[in-house]
Design a protein around this motif. Structure first.
Motif, mmCIF file in Angstrom:
data_model
loop_
_atom_site.group_PDB
_atom_site.id
_atom_site.type_symbol
_atom_site.label_atom_id
_atom_site.label_comp_id
_atom_site.label_asym_id
_atom_site.label_seq_id
_atom_site.Cartn_x
_atom_site.Cartn_y
_atom_site.Cartn_z
ATOM 1 N N GLY A 160 24.428 -5.165 42.573
ATOM 2 C CA GLY A 160 24.737 -6.338 41.760
ATOM 3 C C GLY A 160 25.823 -7.161 42.424
ATOM 4 O O GLY A 160 26.470 -6.726 43.383
ATOM 5 N N VAL A 161 26.064 -8.364 41.922
ATOM 6 C CA VAL A 161 27.090 -9.212 42.512
ATOM 7 C C VAL A 161 27.854 -9.938 41.401
ATOM 8 O O VAL A 161 27.256 -10.450 40.453
ATOM 9 N N PHE A 162 29.177 -9.932 41.513
ATOM 10 C CA PHE A 162 30.036 -10.577 40.518
ATOM 11 C C PHE A 162 30.253 -12.035 40.931
ATOM 12 O O PHE A 162 31.250 -12.394 41.534
ATOM 13 N N ARG A 163 29.286 -12.852 40.639
ATOM 14 C CA ARG A 163 29.423 -14.279 40.920
ATOM 15 C C ARG A 163 28.295 -15.030 40.238
ATOM 16 O O ARG A 163 27.338 -14.429 39.741
ATOM 17 N N ASP A 164 28.435 -16.364 40.176
ATOM 18 C CA ASP A 164 27.368 -17.222 39.669
ATOM 19 C C ASP A 164 27.315 -18.444 40.572
ATOM 20 O O ASP A 164 28.179 -18.634 41.440
ATOM 21 N N GLY B 290 36.593 -6.896 43.645
ATOM 22 C CA GLY B 290 36.142 -6.873 45.031
ATOM 23 C C GLY B 290 36.321 -5.523 45.704
ATOM 24 O O GLY B 290 37.100 -4.672 45.271
ATOM 25 N N MET B 291 35.603 -5.333 46.790
ATOM 26 C CA MET B 291 35.724 -4.128 47.618
ATOM 27 C C MET B 291 35.667 -4.543 49.089
ATOM 28 O O MET B 291 35.029 -5.550 49.435
ATOM 29 N N PHE C 145 33.495 -7.999 52.874
ATOM 30 C CA PHE C 145 34.066 -8.276 51.544
ATOM 31 C C PHE C 145 32.915 -8.506 50.573
ATOM 32 O O PHE C 145 32.111 -9.418 50.754
ATOM 33 N N ILE C 146 32.811 -7.618 49.562
ATOM 34 C CA ILE C 146 31.733 -7.747 48.581
ATOM 35 C C ILE C 146 32.319 -7.735 47.170
ATOM 36 O O ILE C 146 33.447 -7.297 46.950
ATOM 37 N N LEU C 147 31.531 -8.231 46.236
ATOM 38 C CA LEU C 147 31.935 -8.259 44.827
ATOM 39 C C LEU C 147 30.820 -7.625 43.995
ATOM 40 O O LEU C 147 30.046 -8.320 43.340
ATOM 41 N N ALA D 204 34.443 -19.339 45.762
ATOM 42 C CA ALA D 204 35.496 -18.360 46.050
ATOM 43 C C ALA D 204 35.011 -16.933 45.830
ATOM 44 O O ALA D 204 35.630 -15.988 46.315
ATOM 45 N N LEU D 205 33.928 -16.768 45.062
ATOM 46 C CA LEU D 205 33.401 -15.430 44.787
ATOM 47 C C LEU D 205 32.173 -15.123 45.648
ATOM 48 O O LEU D 205 31.307 -14.352 45.259
ATOM 49 N N THR D 206 32.117 -15.743 46.800
ATOM 50 C CA THR D 206 30.997 -15.499 47.715
ATOM 51 C C THR D 206 31.317 -14.316 48.625
ATOM 52 O O THR D 206 32.338 -14.329 49.317
ATOM 53 N N PRO D 207 30.477 -13.274 48.653
ATOM 54 C CA PRO D 207 30.700 -12.162 49.595
ATOM 55 C C PRO D 207 30.673 -12.679 51.036
ATOM 56 O O PRO D 207 29.868 -13.546 51.382
#
Length: 294
Positions: free
Chosen positions: A231-235, A197-198, A257-259, A240-243
């Protein structure tokens, strides 16, 4: 052929070129290759033809031609509805959706560009009829510059200060700077978020902008554009991995908050800075009579 043939052809050609000038496929991937472009070029040809024949028709005292422009306006409103419905359907399949405000902004832009084509063709044909082809050509170039100016809206870097702020947890609470984002209880998920995350803090430059960036549609546009560009680190099925973007209620700053899959701070700041300021999100509370009197 008569004396109006070449001016009308010139107006139609300039109108189609103007539509091609305004037709861009960028990171938002719309309109897509190739069928989406054909639809918009075809509508541009119709708009150009309507604008080009209007002046000769009026010169021949065929004033009913004006009613065709009214009919065109209603048809282009249908274009706006078509774009809105299409993008809304597609949005449900995005990992990070655009949001309704962003979609409405795109639909309005497509409708407005058809009106610009009509005005371009009308002006070019009129100039051809009262001067000559060379003067009308130069006039068309000036019109293209005006179109370029009308198309360029402001972006986020014009209205906010963007700063990188590392993510951290206070207990189970995820924070960007002092802005609470969400609660993450699983330790494994916390490690994932800290690894991928960033966080960024967007500080408004004045009082009006606090209301603009508070708009939920504007915030969703930021998340969508960053996710498309980096890109986005989620599926699907991983909430819990939602920006997310949350607001500091005291000073109006927002925490982002982004991934991203490409974890590059400088590129992320540039990407956030290039997000368009949505017309529907703009608020100017300082213009209210109450604030002016105060």
């Amino acid at each position: 052929m008569n004396e109006y043939t070449y001016p009308i052809l010139f107006g139609v050609i300039i109108g189609v070129i103007a539509r091609l000038f305004m037709l861009r496929t960028d990171y938002r991937q719309y309109p897509t290759y190739l069928h989406g472009k054909i639809i918009h070029i075809s509508l541009g040809f119709i708009a150009g033809a309507l604008g080009a024949v209007a002046v000769p028709a009026i010169m021949e005292k065929e004033f009913t031609a004006v009613t065709f422009l009214t009919l065109a306006a209603s048809q282009f409103r249908e274009v706006r509805n078509m774009e809105r419905n299409t993008l809304s359907e597609l949005d449900s399949y995005e990992l990070v959706p655009r949001g309704k405000t962003y979609i409405e902004g795109i639909a309005v832009a497509f409708e407005g560009r058809n009106y610009l084509v009509i005005m371009t063709s009308l002006f070019s044909t009129t100039l051809y009829l009262i001067t000559n082809v060379w003067v009308s050509f130069l006039g068309s170039l000036l019109l293209f510059l005006a179109i370029r100016k009308l198309m360029s809206g402001s972006t986020l870097k014009d209205i906010v200060e963007i700063e990188h702020s590392p993510l951290h947890f206070e207990g189970a609470g995820l924070h960007v700077d002092n802005i609470y984002i969400m609660n993450i209880g699983l330790e494994a998920r916390q490690k994932e978020i800290l690894k991928y995350g960033m966080g960024f803090v967007l500080t408004p430059k004045n009082f009006n902008i606090r209301s603009t960036i508070a708009n939920l549609g504007q915030r969703q546009a930021i998340l969508h554009d960053v996710s498309v560009s980096l890109g986005v680190f989620r599926d699907s099925g991983t909430p819990a991995l939602t920006p997310l973007i949350k607001r500091d209620l005291d000073d109006g700053r927002i925490g982002v908050f982004i991934l991203p899959q490409e974890k590059d701070v400088d590129k992320a700041i540039r990407t956030i800075g290039q997000v368009p300021v949505l017309e529907n999100a703009i608020r100017i509370p300082s213009e209210s009579k109450a604030n002016q009197k105060g």
